[in-house]
Design a protein around this motif. Structure first.
Motif, short mmCIF file in Angstrom:
data_model
loop_
_atom_site.label_atom_id
_atom_site.label_comp_id
_atom_site.label_asym_id
_atom_site.label_seq_id
_atom_site.Cartn_x
_atom_site.Cartn_y
_atom_site.Cartn_z
N GLU A 181 0.83 -1.20 0.00
CA GLU A 181 0.00 0.00 0.00
C GLU A 181 0.87 1.25 0.00
O GLU A 181 0.56 2.23 -0.64
CB GLU A 181 -0.94 0.00 1.21
N GLY A 182 1.98 1.24 0.71
CA GLY A 182 2.87 2.39 0.76
C GLY A 182 3.41 2.74 -0.61
O GLY A 182 3.56 3.89 -0.96
N THR A 183 3.71 1.71 -1.41
CA THR A 183 4.21 1.93 -2.76
C THR A 183 3.15 2.60 -3.62
O THR A 183 3.46 3.52 -4.37
CB THR A 183 4.64 0.59 -3.40
N CYS A 184 1.91 2.16 -3.50
CA CYS A 184 0.81 2.76 -4.28
C CYS A 184 0.65 4.23 -3.90
O CYS A 184 0.50 5.08 -4.78
CB CYS A 184 -0.48 1.98 -4.04
N GLU A 185 0.68 4.52 -2.61
CA GLU A 185 0.55 5.91 -2.16
C GLU A 185 1.71 6.76 -2.68
O GLU A 185 1.52 7.91 -3.06
CB GLU A 185 0.47 5.99 -0.64
N ALA A 186 2.91 6.19 -2.71
CA ALA A 186 4.08 6.92 -3.21
C ALA A 186 3.94 7.20 -4.70
O ALA A 186 4.25 8.30 -5.17
CB ALA A 186 5.36 6.12 -2.94
N ILE A 187 3.44 6.22 -5.45
CA ILE A 187 3.23 6.41 -6.89
C ILE A 187 2.17 7.48 -7.13
O ILE A 187 2.34 8.36 -7.97
CB ILE A 187 2.85 5.09 -7.58
N LEU A 188 1.08 7.40 -6.38
CA LEU A 188 0.01 8.41 -6.52
C LEU A 188 0.53 9.80 -6.20
O LEU A 188 0.23 10.76 -6.92
CB LEU A 188 -1.18 8.06 -5.63
N SER A 189 1.30 9.92 -5.14
CA SER A 189 1.85 11.22 -4.75
C SER A 189 2.77 11.76 -5.85
O SER A 189 2.69 12.94 -6.23
CB SER A 189 2.61 11.08 -3.44
N LYS A 190 3.64 10.90 -6.37
CA LYS A 190 4.56 11.33 -7.42
C LYS A 190 3.78 11.75 -8.68
O LYS A 190 4.09 12.77 -9.29
CB LYS A 190 5.52 10.18 -7.75
N ALA A 191 2.77 10.97 -9.05
CA ALA A 191 1.97 11.29 -10.23
C ALA A 191 1.20 12.60 -10.04
O ALA A 191 1.11 13.42 -10.97
CB ALA A 191 1.01 10.14 -10.56
N LYS A 192 0.65 12.82 -8.87
CA LYS A 192 -0.08 14.06 -8.60
C LYS A 192 0.85 15.27 -8.65
O LYS A 192 0.49 16.31 -9.23
CB LYS A 192 -0.79 13.98 -7.25
N ASN A 193 2.02 15.16 -8.06
CA ASN A 193 2.99 16.27 -8.11
C ASN A 193 3.39 16.57 -9.55
O ASN A 193 3.51 17.73 -9.95
CB ASN A 193 4.22 15.94 -7.27
N TRP A 194 3.62 15.52 -10.32
CA TRP A 194 4.00 15.69 -11.72
C TRP A 194 2.87 16.34 -12.52
O TRP A 194 3.08 17.30 -13.25
CB TRP A 194 4.36 14.31 -12.30
N ALA A 195 1.65 15.83 -12.37
CA ALA A 195 0.51 16.32 -13.16
C ALA A 195 0.11 17.74 -12.79
O ALA A 195 -0.39 18.48 -13.64
CB ALA A 195 -0.69 15.38 -12.99
N SER A 196 0.31 18.13 -11.55
CA SER A 196 -0.15 19.45 -11.12
C SER A 196 0.92 20.53 -11.25
O SER A 196 0.69 21.68 -10.89
CB SER A 196 -0.64 19.39 -9.67
N ALA A 197 2.05 20.19 -11.83
CA ALA A 197 3.12 21.18 -12.01
C ALA A 197 2.70 22.26 -13.00
O ALA A 197 1.91 22.01 -13.91
CB ALA A 197 4.39 20.49 -12.51
N ASP A 198 3.23 23.45 -12.82
CA ASP A 198 3.01 24.52 -13.79
C ASP A 198 3.73 24.17 -15.09
O ASP A 198 4.74 23.46 -15.07
CB ASP A 198 3.55 25.85 -13.27
N VAL A 199 3.23 24.70 -16.19
CA VAL A 199 3.86 24.49 -17.48
C VAL A 199 5.32 24.94 -17.42
O VAL A 199 6.21 24.30 -17.97
CB VAL A 199 3.10 25.25 -18.59
N ALA A 200 5.58 26.02 -16.72
CA ALA A 200 6.93 26.59 -16.65
C ALA A 200 7.91 25.70 -15.90
O ALA A 200 9.12 25.88 -16.00
CB ALA A 200 6.87 27.96 -15.98
N ASP A 201 7.42 24.71 -15.14
CA ASP A 201 8.31 23.84 -14.37
C ASP A 201 9.11 22.88 -15.25
O ASP A 201 10.05 22.25 -14.79
CB ASP A 201 7.51 23.02 -13.34
N GLU A 202 8.73 22.76 -16.50
CA GLU A 202 9.43 21.93 -17.48
C GLU A 202 9.61 20.49 -17.01
O GLU A 202 10.67 19.89 -17.18
CB GLU A 202 10.78 22.56 -17.85
#
Length: 171
Positions: A1-22
């Motif tokens: 379960e910890g791995t799934c939460e880590a993947i979700l967190s990483k994906a959310k951070n990636w998807a919610s980045a500003d366009v300028a974050d490259e």
């Protein structure tokens, strides 16, 4: 379960980045069958929809004949993008493309569909003067596409679109 939460967190951070974050334009999740990739994809799509970041989602399925066809992917993504918050002009450009082409594009090969329904409408958009959030496209179970040769075409077309200047899409 910890791995799934880590993947979700990483994906959310990636998807919610500003366009300028490259950040990279594509987040590829792979693993063995039954390891929860589809659950992650559905969870991220639902989260992105609530956050106003979801442009489109498409979930391939071998079990449902219509959802295994590659010919539906691009029209569905275009339809969802036309309903998304990417820009009010998107729906107008996609509608014009359909009317101009008299809907024949729906029966064309994937690369033609992509050019007419996604690439050209997005190219016609105004470039915003301030950084914006990215627009997420979630595609799940690409390996369940019934036409194997189209899988490579879909990936290539998406990567080309992501590499265009001022692309706000992420996949």
């Amino acid at each position: 379960e910890g791995t799934c939460e880590a993947i979700l967190s990483k994906a959310k951070n990636w998807a919610s980045a500003d366009v300028a974050d490259e950040k990279p334009g594509m987040f590829w999740l792979s693993g063995l069958a039954g390891t929860g990739k589809s659950t992650v994809a559905k969870t991220i799509a639902a989260w992105a929809d609530r956050e106003g970041l979801l442009g489109s989602s498409y979930f391939f399925s071998r079990d449902v004949e219509e959802l295994s066809k590659s010919s539906l992917v691009i029209p569905m993504i275009a339809y969802h993008l036309s309903k998304s918050n990417i820009d009010p002009q998107v729906a107008e450009h996609i509608s014009k493309a359909l009317v101009k082409d008299d809907s024949r594009v729906l029966y064309q090969e994937i690369s033609v569909q992509f050019r007419i329904l996604i690439e050209e409408p997005l190219r016609l958009l105004r470039v915003p003067s301030t950084p914006r959030k990215r627009v997420l496209i979630v595609i799940d179970a690409l390996d369940e596409c019934s036409n194997r040769s189209d899988v490579g075409t879909i990936i290539r077309l998406l990567l080309q679109q992501l590499s265009t200047p001022h692309s706000h899409l992420c996949v």
